[in-house]
Design an enzyme around this catalytic site. Structure first.
Site, PDB file in Angstrom:
ATOM      1  N   THR A  40       0.831  -1.207   0.000  1.00 54.57           N
ATOM      2  CA  THR A  40       0.000   0.000   0.000  1.00 54.57           C
ATOM      3  C   THR A  40       0.863   1.252   0.000  1.00 54.57           C
ATOM      4  O   THR A  40       0.584   2.225  -0.714  1.00 54.57           O
ATOM      5  CB  THR A  40      -0.929   0.003   1.223  1.00 54.57           C
ATOM      6  OG1 THR A  40      -1.800  -1.135   1.160  1.00 54.57           O
ATOM      7  CG2 THR A  40      -1.772   1.271   1.273  1.00 54.57           C
ATOM      8  N   HIS A  43       2.170   1.880  -3.440  1.00 53.54           N
ATOM      9  CA  HIS A  43       1.169   2.513  -4.303  1.00 53.54           C
ATOM     10  C   HIS A  43       1.152   4.030  -4.078  1.00 53.54           C
ATOM     11  O   HIS A  43       1.085   4.819  -5.024  1.00 53.54           O
ATOM     12  CB  HIS A  43      -0.225   1.946  -4.009  1.00 53.54           C
ATOM     13  CG  HIS A  43      -0.449   0.570  -4.537  1.00 53.54           C
ATOM     14  ND1 HIS A  43      -0.429   0.278  -5.882  1.00 53.54           N
ATOM     15  CD2 HIS A  43      -0.715  -0.601  -3.899  1.00 53.54           C
ATOM     16  CE1 HIS A  43      -0.670  -1.016  -6.056  1.00 53.54           C
ATOM     17  NE2 HIS A  43      -0.834  -1.564  -4.867  1.00 53.54           N
ATOM     18  N   HIS A  63       1.765   2.273   8.165  1.00 54.43           N
ATOM     19  CA  HIS A  63       0.759   1.698   9.066  1.00 54.43           C
ATOM     20  C   HIS A  63       1.229   0.445   9.795  1.00 54.43           C
ATOM     21  O   HIS A  63       0.505  -0.078  10.637  1.00 54.43           O
ATOM     22  CB  HIS A  63      -0.523   1.378   8.285  1.00 54.43           C
ATOM     23  CG  HIS A  63      -0.323   0.433   7.137  1.00 54.43           C
ATOM     24  ND1 HIS A  63       0.091   0.855   5.906  1.00 54.43           N
ATOM     25  CD2 HIS A  63      -0.487  -0.903   7.048  1.00 54.43           C
ATOM     26  CE1 HIS A  63       0.173  -0.167   5.087  1.00 54.43           C
ATOM     27  NE2 HIS A  63      -0.154  -1.258   5.758  1.00 54.43           N
ATOM     28  N   ARG A 200      12.709 -15.077  -4.070  1.00 55.71           N
ATOM     29  CA  ARG A 200      11.667 -15.267  -3.056  1.00 55.71           C
ATOM     30  C   ARG A 200      11.416 -16.750  -2.784  1.00 55.71           C
ATOM     31  O   ARG A 200      11.060 -17.117  -1.662  1.00 55.71           O
ATOM     32  CB  ARG A 200      10.402 -14.539  -3.486  1.00 55.71           C
ATOM     33  CG  ARG A 200      10.545 -13.030  -3.289  1.00 55.71           C
ATOM     34  CD  ARG A 200       9.323 -12.235  -3.600  1.00 55.71           C
ATOM     35  NE  ARG A 200       9.438 -10.890  -3.038  1.00 55.71           N
ATOM     36  CZ  ARG A 200       8.608  -9.895  -3.307  1.00 55.71           C
ATOM     37  NH1 ARG A 200       7.588 -10.086  -4.141  1.00 55.71           N
ATOM     38  NH2 ARG A 200       8.781  -8.711  -2.751  1.00 55.71           N
TER      39      ARG A 200
END
Length: 344
Positions: A40, A43, A63, A200
């Site tokens: 987020t 973005h 956050h 990954r």
């Protein structure tokens, strides 16, 4: 205080001064010890169409965090100055149907830290006491700040029991990696993971995945055949779709056995077609859509998982001072990272 602020409707962030926050009657001020980057945040940093429609500058973003309570309002009773806390990033209304029936994680009116109110990419953040989570001092800040995204993985993996089950994870971004670690700790028998990044997939092996496949180089048919071999022709008990890619979505449905379950966490960039009859109905599978964490049952559960030996450290691949945030966002763009943590 110093903070990362979206100061204008354009790409980038500004490392700048902001007023020190003061608590309201039911709020606490937290000195941020560590805060991690999320998709987020990327973005917002890149200023894509979603961010343009959602963010109203100026806004301090971030956050995922942990820190120390340094001031409390007059009515605060749940935390004290000196407490070590993390935070639930969704601030729910408490009044809608969902909130009043035990489904606050899908509150119709929730606000998000770092999106709708100033967030944690700062020296200090002010939050309602109701979203604060007292954290064990045994968990270091660089891991404690990851509890919020880890909660997503806990809910995705453990919405149904995984003990003794065979699990497929499609997508080894940070939440997919967390889900693998959770599944391992929760007693999954065999864990299979797919991704398009060998980097990954190597992290997936470090958190306990038994079999890894590169969805780009190995090919869909070869992977499907290998999964059937691993599961003796049955298919997996549970598929956790963590990428949002349409091909991975179909792979998740195709690989699950009749009567199994599929968890959907990855967010597609647009509408996705589905062979509903053959991929869902005729197989009699259960599908769970996962958004956020269940408040606060998932937090209690992840606290127990830490005590049971949950190891997420391999997922934490990079740390930077807050002022070097751009390096973190470049790593996210490259895909050559797990979780990136910033230290104010």
């Amino acid at each position: 205080m110093r903070a990362l602020v979206k100061t204008a409707a354009q790409p980038g962030l500004t490392y700048t001064d902001r007023p020190d926050p003061a608590p309201g009657p039911s709020e606490a001020v937290i000195r941020v010890k560590a805060t991690s980057l999320c998709g987020t945040d990327a973005h917002i940093y890149n200023w894509d169409a979603w961010a343009h429609s959602r963010i109203h500058p100026p806004r301090t973003i971030g956050h995922e965090m942990c820190g120390e309570v340094v001031a409390v309002g007059a009515d605060v009773t749940l935390v004290c100055v000196g407490d070590y806390v993390a935070a639930e990033s969704h601030l729910t209304c408490g009044a809608c149907f969902q909130c009043r029936t035990g489904q606050a994680h899908v509150c119709k009116n929730y606000r998000i830290l770092g999106v709708d109110l100033d967030g944690s990419f700062a020296d200090y953040v002010v939050l309602p006491e109701t979203v604060l989570w007292k954290t064990s001092p045994d968990i270091p800040p660089e891991l404690a700040c990851l509890q919020e995204p880890l909660g997503n993985a806990v809910d995705a993996a453990l919405v149904e029991d995984l003990t003794g089950h065979t699990v497929l994870i499609t997508g080894c971004g940070p939440t997919g990696l967390f889900a693998a670690a959770v599944a391992r700790t929760a007693g999954a028998a065999t864990i299979i993971a797919t991704d398009v990044s060998d980097y990954r997939l190597s992290l997936a092996k470090q958190v306990g995945v038994d079999h890894v496949f590169n969805a780009k180089s190995d090919g869909a048919e070869a992977i499907a055949s290998a999964i059937l071999d691993i599961t003796r022709g049955e298919g997996v008990d549970a598929s956790l779709e963590m990428s949002g890619h349409p091909t991975a979505l179909h792979h998740a449905f195709r690989s699950v056995k009749n009567g199994g379950r599929v968890t959907l966490f990855g967010i597609p960039t647009g509408p996705v077609t589905c062979d509903l009859a053959n991929e869902v109905i005729f197989k009699g599978i259960r599908v769970h859509g996962i958004t956020g964490r269940r408040l606060f049952s998932t937090w209690y559960r992840l606290a127990g998982l830490f005590k049971a030996g949950l190891n997420i450290r391999p997922v934490l691949t990079h740390t930077f001072p807050l002022k070097d945030f751009a390096q973190g966002f470049e790593l996210i763009k490259s895909g050559q990272c797990g979780k990136v943590v910033l230290f104010p």
